[in-house]
Write an enzyme that holds these catalytic residues in place. Structure first.
Site: not given
Ligand code: GDP
Length: 425
Positions: A13, A41
């Site tokens: 995440d 993701h």
């Molecule tokens: P992944 O599985 O690694 O792709 O991550 P997830 O999607 O499960 O969780 C990452 C969360 O952080 C999601 O809700 C994204 O939309 C959010 N996100 C990613 N980069 C940023 C950021 O720089 N700032 C904020 N506020 N949210 C972010």
């Protein structure tokens, strides 16, 4: 002209989906090489907000061929559900290729995952109950079913019957559930196979050719380094390797082709599920972080479970970057910390009275206590800033401090969930 692996430095995440979506703009191929539909993701772009579980994160570009490699746990129903949801929301039909060697997650994998978590009760692992552990157990036990088996009725029946013998013993005697029959599943699987057939090919050959032609490829990891079954927080790990090194195995790429490894890490810690989480915090600040984090609060994409919150853990992240072989780091969610007067960082662990910056083996990790250093916060909204030098000095210092602790250059800083909310240094 190279393969870039986008991988997690933490517990998952971290924002890999957003980073892959951003880097895919320059890529010809985006490849998933491990894991299955057990993690999501999140991607926010001009088409809206999407939670991809099975599809590679390059599906929003018509210039990208998206590949599901042989190392992936392929859940066909989830795949079609996602594909249909994309096209229903106006995304052009993606260019998708699925390895003929990728193995299939079957309904009994999911059933056994659920039954086992129920049986474990308080000792459960916090599985997403998507069938991943039983799937990879079958693969190791040589009881798995490859995509290409779906096109050979006789072979498929034999493989199903062989896989069901030990499962029926477990179902009847351990879980007290009715037995399963291969004949009952066969027709549905043949039908799913026919639906899948247009996408299936030898993706290893495809990618090897792409590498030799100098095409740009992004290999997209699932979960994070600390969930790796060999190097992570076993047994609270996942069932396939989450490391960039595994991209060559799970995608079928030459190891020497992977020249860039971007380890994605959050500016604080989050973890979903059970297991040790040294820098964990509770109380009102954890609550505030959870509400402000991510794009709509820190809740599991798949399960909706609240994520556990913690301060940035430099011990775990340095270890995670080392395991990944990170050539660069992408620090995400920096904007989320903008409400804090001071920001603690877990700079070391204390274990049995001794401080260490080395990540311990699971048997010692349970005793680790965080050693916190506190940095001044910036108390402002940085989400519209696109240049490092324009960040408040405290935010720049926070990034530079983390960079020193993890020993990897922070090339990207993400200041919001949207594609364009990104600073490149
Ligand atoms: P992944 O599985 O690694 O792709 O991550 P997830 O999607 O499960 O969780 C990452 C969360 O952080 C999601 O809700 C994204 O939309 C959010 N996100 C990613 N980069 C940023 C950021 O720089 N700032 C904020 N506020 N949210 C972010």
């Amino acid at each position: 002209m190279s393969v870039t692996a986008v991988v997690g430095a933490n517990w998952g995440d971290e924002g890999k989906g957003k980073m892959t979506d951003a880097l895919a703009a320059e890529a010809r191929y985006v490849v998933r090489y491990q894991g299955g539909s057990n993690a999501g993701h999140t991607i926010i772009n001009k088409y809206g907000k999407f939670a991809l579980r099975m599809l590679p994160s390059g599906v929003f570009y018509d210039t990208v061929t998206n590949v599901i490699g042989p190392g992936v746990a392929l859940n066909i129903s989830d795949l079609f559900r996602e594909l249909e949801a994309l096209t229903a929301r106006g995304v052009p039909k993606p260019n998708l290729r699925i390895s003929d060697r990728a193995q299939i997650v079957l309904p009994y994998h999911k059933q056994l995952d659920e039954l086992e978590e129920q049986r474990l009760g308080d000792r459960k692992f916090g599985s997403t109950r998507s069938g991943i552990a039983p799937f990879y157990a079958d693969k190791a036990a040589k009881l798995g079913i490859q995509t290409a088996d779906l096109f050979h009725r006789g072979r498929l029946m034999d493989r199903l019957e062989a896989a069901l013998i030990p499962k029926n013993v477990l179902l009847e005697h351990l879980y007290r559930e009715p037995q399963l029959s291969a004949a009952d599943m066969l027709e549905d699987l043949i039908k799913l196979g026919e639906k899948l057939r247009p996408y299936v090919c030898d993706t290893t050959e495809l990618l090897q050719r792409a590498v030799s032609q100098g095409e740009t490829i992004v290999a997209e990891g699932q979960l994070g380094a600390l969930r790796d079954p060999d190097h992570g927080i076993y047994p609270y790990s996942t069932s396939s390797s989450t490391l960039a090194g595994y991209a060559s195995v799970g995608a079928g790429l030459p190891p020497h082709a992977i020249t860039r490894i971007a380890a994605v890490t959050k500016a604080y810690s989050s973890s979903v599920g059970e297991g040790p989480f040294t820098a964990e915090i509770d109380g009102p600040i954890a609550h505030e972080l959870r509400q402000r984090g991510g794009d709509a609060g820190e809740y599991g994409v798949n399960t909706g479970r609240p994520r556990r919150m913690g301060w940035f853990d430099a011990v775990a992240t340095r270890y995670g970057c080392m395991l990944q072989g990170a050539t660069e780091a992408a620090l995400t969610n920096l904007d989320v910390l903008g409400f804090l007067d001071d920001i603690p960082v877990c700079a070391a662990y204390e274990i049995e009275g001794t401080q260490t910056t080395r990540f311990p083996v699971s048997a010692r990790l349970e005793q680790a206590k965080p050693v916190l250093e506190t940095l001044p916060g910036w108390k402002s909204d940085i989400s519209s800033i696109r240049e490092f030098d324009r960040l408040p000095l405290q935010a720049q210092n926070y990034v530079l401090y983390l960079e020193r602790l993890i020993g990897v250059p922070v090339r990207y800083i993400s200041v919001g969930p949207r594609r364009e909310q990104l600073i490149e240094r």
